[in-house]
Design a protein around this motif. Sequence first.
Motif, mmCIF file in Angstrom:
data_model
loop_
_atom_site.group_PDB
_atom_site.id
_atom_site.type_symbol
_atom_site.label_atom_id
_atom_site.label_comp_id
_atom_site.label_asym_id
_atom_site.label_seq_id
_atom_site.Cartn_x
_atom_site.Cartn_y
_atom_site.Cartn_z
ATOM 1 N N PRO A 79 0.819 -1.210 0.000
ATOM 2 C CA PRO A 79 0.000 0.000 0.000
ATOM 3 C C PRO A 79 0.852 1.259 0.000
ATOM 4 C CG PRO A 79 0.165 -0.846 2.213
ATOM 5 C CD PRO A 79 0.915 -1.812 1.334
ATOM 6 N N MET A 80 0.265 2.334 -0.489
ATOM 7 C CA MET A 80 0.889 3.645 -0.357
ATOM 8 C C MET A 80 0.231 4.363 0.811
ATOM 9 S SD MET A 80 1.105 6.873 -2.982
ATOM 10 C CE MET A 80 1.761 8.443 -2.395
ATOM 11 N N SER A 81 0.987 5.166 1.500
ATOM 12 C CA SER A 81 0.480 5.938 2.623
ATOM 13 C C SER A 81 0.826 7.399 2.376
ATOM 14 C CB SER A 81 1.117 5.451 3.923
ATOM 15 O OG SER A 81 0.585 6.130 5.029
ATOM 16 N N SER A 82 -0.197 8.242 2.312
ATOM 17 C CA SER A 82 0.022 9.659 2.034
ATOM 18 C C SER A 82 -0.070 10.486 3.307
ATOM 19 C CB SER A 82 -1.021 10.173 1.038
ATOM 20 O OG SER A 82 -2.302 10.242 1.670
ATOM 21 N N GLY A 83 0.341 11.740 3.214
ATOM 22 C CA GLY A 83 0.255 12.641 4.347
ATOM 23 C C GLY A 83 -1.170 12.813 4.836
ATOM 24 N N SER A 84 -2.114 12.889 3.904
ATOM 25 C CA SER A 84 -3.510 13.036 4.298
ATOM 26 C C SER A 84 -3.999 11.800 5.045
ATOM 27 C CB SER A 84 -4.382 13.268 3.060
ATOM 28 O OG SER A 84 -4.102 14.524 2.483
ATOM 29 N N GLN A 85 -3.604 10.624 4.562
ATOM 30 C CA GLN A 85 -4.008 9.402 5.243
ATOM 31 C C GLN A 85 -3.387 9.324 6.633
ATOM 32 O OE1 GLN A 85 -2.707 6.977 1.920
ATOM 33 N NE2 GLN A 85 -4.770 6.160 1.650
ATOM 34 N N ARG A 86 -2.136 9.773 6.751
ATOM 35 C CA ARG A 86 -1.512 9.757 8.069
ATOM 36 C C ARG A 86 -2.224 10.733 9.011
ATOM 37 N NH1 ARG A 86 3.018 8.676 4.769
ATOM 38 N NH2 ARG A 86 3.471 10.867 4.369
ATOM 39 N N GLN A 87 -2.647 11.888 8.495
ATOM 40 C CA GLN A 87 -3.397 12.827 9.319
ATOM 41 C C GLN A 87 -4.717 12.209 9.768
ATOM 42 O OE1 GLN A 87 -5.591 15.995 7.561
ATOM 43 N NE2 GLN A 87 -5.092 17.458 9.168
ATOM 44 N N ASP A 88 -5.408 11.541 8.849
ATOM 45 C CA ASP A 88 -6.686 10.911 9.183
ATOM 46 C C ASP A 88 -6.506 9.811 10.223
ATOM 47 O OD1 ASP A 88 -8.031 12.555 7.433
ATOM 48 O OD2 ASP A 88 -8.065 11.096 5.789
ATOM 49 N N ARG A 89 -5.451 8.998 10.050
ATOM 50 C CA ARG A 89 -5.195 7.936 11.026
ATOM 51 C C ARG A 89 -4.901 8.525 12.403
ATOM 52 N NH1 ARG A 89 -2.350 4.939 6.898
ATOM 53 N NH2 ARG A 89 -0.451 6.054 7.475
ATOM 54 N N GLY A 90 -4.106 9.593 12.428
ATOM 55 C CA GLY A 90 -3.780 10.221 13.702
ATOM 56 C C GLY A 90 -5.014 10.733 14.416
ATOM 57 N N ARG A 91 -5.938 11.341 13.677
ATOM 58 C CA ARG A 91 -7.170 11.857 14.275
ATOM 59 C C ARG A 91 -8.063 10.712 14.757
ATOM 60 N NH1 ARG A 91 -9.541 13.673 10.089
ATOM 61 N NH2 ARG A 91 -8.358 15.587 9.923
ATOM 62 N N ARG A 92 -8.061 9.615 13.990
ATOM 63 C CA ARG A 92 -8.961 8.498 14.285
ATOM 64 C C ARG A 92 -8.429 7.575 15.384
ATOM 65 N NH1 ARG A 92 -9.145 6.888 9.462
ATOM 66 N NH2 ARG A 92 -7.698 5.138 9.606
ATOM 67 N N THR A 93 -7.119 7.310 15.368
ATOM 68 C CA THR A 93 -6.564 6.300 16.269
ATOM 69 C C THR A 93 -5.529 6.838 17.251
ATOM 70 O OG1 THR A 93 -4.702 5.672 14.834
ATOM 71 C CG2 THR A 93 -6.837 4.635 14.389
ATOM 72 N N GLY A 94 -5.063 8.081 17.055
ATOM 73 C CA GLY A 94 -4.014 8.615 17.911
ATOM 74 C C GLY A 94 -2.622 8.346 17.392
ATOM 75 N N SER A 95 -2.503 7.533 16.329
ATOM 76 C CA SER A 95 -1.197 7.243 15.726
ATOM 77 C C SER A 95 -1.293 7.440 14.223
ATOM 78 C CB SER A 95 -0.770 5.800 16.025
ATOM 79 O OG SER A 95 0.414 5.476 15.304
ATOM 80 N N SER A 96 -0.330 8.168 13.675
ATOM 81 C CA SER A 96 -0.356 8.440 12.232
ATOM 82 C C SER A 96 0.315 7.346 11.414
ATOM 83 C CB SER A 96 0.325 9.787 11.941
ATOM 84 O OG SER A 96 1.693 9.737 12.320
ATOM 85 N N TRP A 97 0.935 6.381 12.083
ATOM 86 C CA TRP A 97 1.701 5.363 11.374
ATOM 87 C C TRP A 97 0.792 4.344 10.709
ATOM 88 C CZ3 TRP A 97 6.670 6.344 10.785
ATOM 89 C CH2 TRP A 97 7.308 7.154 11.723
ATOM 90 N N GLY A 98 1.139 3.950 9.463
ATOM 91 C CA GLY A 98 0.505 2.818 8.830
ATOM 92 C C GLY A 98 1.058 1.530 9.428
ATOM 93 N N ALA A 99 0.395 0.417 9.148
ATOM 94 C CA ALA A 99 0.824 -0.860 9.711
ATOM 95 C C ALA A 99 2.255 -1.184 9.282
ATOM 96 C CB ALA A 99 -0.120 -1.968 9.262
ATOM 97 N N GLY A 100 3.115 -1.412 10.259
ATOM 98 C CA GLY A 100 4.491 -1.789 9.970
ATOM 99 C C GLY A 100 5.368 -0.680 9.442
ATOM 100 N N GLU A 101 4.878 0.571 9.475
ATOM 101 C CA GLU A 101 5.657 1.688 8.928
ATOM 102 C C GLU A 101 6.709 2.191 9.907
ATOM 103 O OE1 GLU A 101 2.946 4.213 5.722
ATOM 104 O OE2 GLU A 101 3.462 5.071 7.650
ATOM 105 N N ARG A 102 7.752 2.762 9.355
ATOM 106 C CA ARG A 102 8.745 3.512 10.116
ATOM 107 C C ARG A 102 9.256 4.605 9.187
ATOM 108 N NH1 ARG A 102 11.270 -0.818 7.851
ATOM 109 N NH2 ARG A 102 13.384 -0.501 7.016
ATOM 110 N N SER A 103 9.943 5.580 9.744
ATOM 111 C CA SER A 103 10.478 6.644 8.901
ATOM 112 C C SER A 103 11.949 6.856 9.213
ATOM 113 C CB SER A 103 9.709 7.957 9.106
ATOM 114 O OG SER A 103 9.937 8.474 10.402
ATOM 115 N N ASP A 104 12.695 7.352 8.210
ATOM 116 C CA ASP A 104 14.099 7.680 8.401
ATOM 117 C C ASP A 104 14.474 8.771 7.399
ATOM 118 O OD1 ASP A 104 14.713 6.430 5.868
ATOM 119 O OD2 ASP A 104 14.836 4.494 6.885
ATOM 120 N N SER A 105 15.764 9.066 7.329
ATOM 121 C CA SER A 105 16.285 10.066 6.391
ATOM 122 C C SER A 105 15.613 11.433 6.569
ATOM 123 C CB SER A 105 16.122 9.584 4.941
ATOM 124 O OG SER A 105 16.725 8.325 4.750
#
Length: 252
Positions: A79-105
């Motif tokens: 799947p792709m995860s966009s900034g808007s989807q991360r914002q929606d997840r954060g509002r809905r669940t308290g976490s903006s991360w998609g399943a198994g996601e991490r960030s770096d760089s």
Amino acid sequence: MAGQADNRAPYAKIAAHYTELITSGQLEPGTLLPSIKNLAEEWKVSTATAEKALRKLRNEGLVRGIHGIGTEVLDQPAPMSSGSQRQDRGRRTGSSWGAGERSDSHQAAVVPAPTEVAQALDLQPDSDVIRRSRVYRDRHGIVAHSTSWIPVRYAKLIPQLAEGERLAGGTSLQLIAQATGHPISHRIDTASARLLTPEYARLLELDPENPPTEPVVVMTAKFVDSEGNVVEFGVDLGGPGRTWRTESEVAP
């Protein structure tokens, strides 16, 4: 958020639990889920509730029912995860991360605004802006290269916006809303398929001499606060082969 009540229906909680296990790769394709009876006993719900949870997973393409055998986990497209989807997840669940996601760089700098960015932020061409970028990954590889463009005036309120570290205390949008007292009121999203350019290949850590031939998804989001100020313009470049998916409730 920690301590936030989970008001979802029991079937939705069960489905969300297995969605996380499946999309993160903890449950591999071909794995059989517990039977309806076992699910009902484990979660202390009725068999009707357990069956509804499995039906939700089937409707989302995560599993399939095999007559006489059970419910099997299916292989999932990346799947792709966009900034808007991360914002929606954060509002809905308290976490903006998609399943198994991490960030770096994580990188940040104050730079002259490119033409598209200046227009989106309602700024004069070449005005200084904050450019924040990072790479999101999951078990499949790069989910997206994400860039946030923010008017430089917000660096005076929140100096860490211009620092090349992962933000502490919330997302850039949350920090700006807290500092200004103006919540984000709406956003404008776009999505398009574009050919993979050498620059896109570099950002996605691909070989520019032998890049994939399929197009990539480019998603943008313009965030506007309650005073009508454009506070951020986000650009997400999806990894090749990524599938953009959204889900919403349909009123009866």
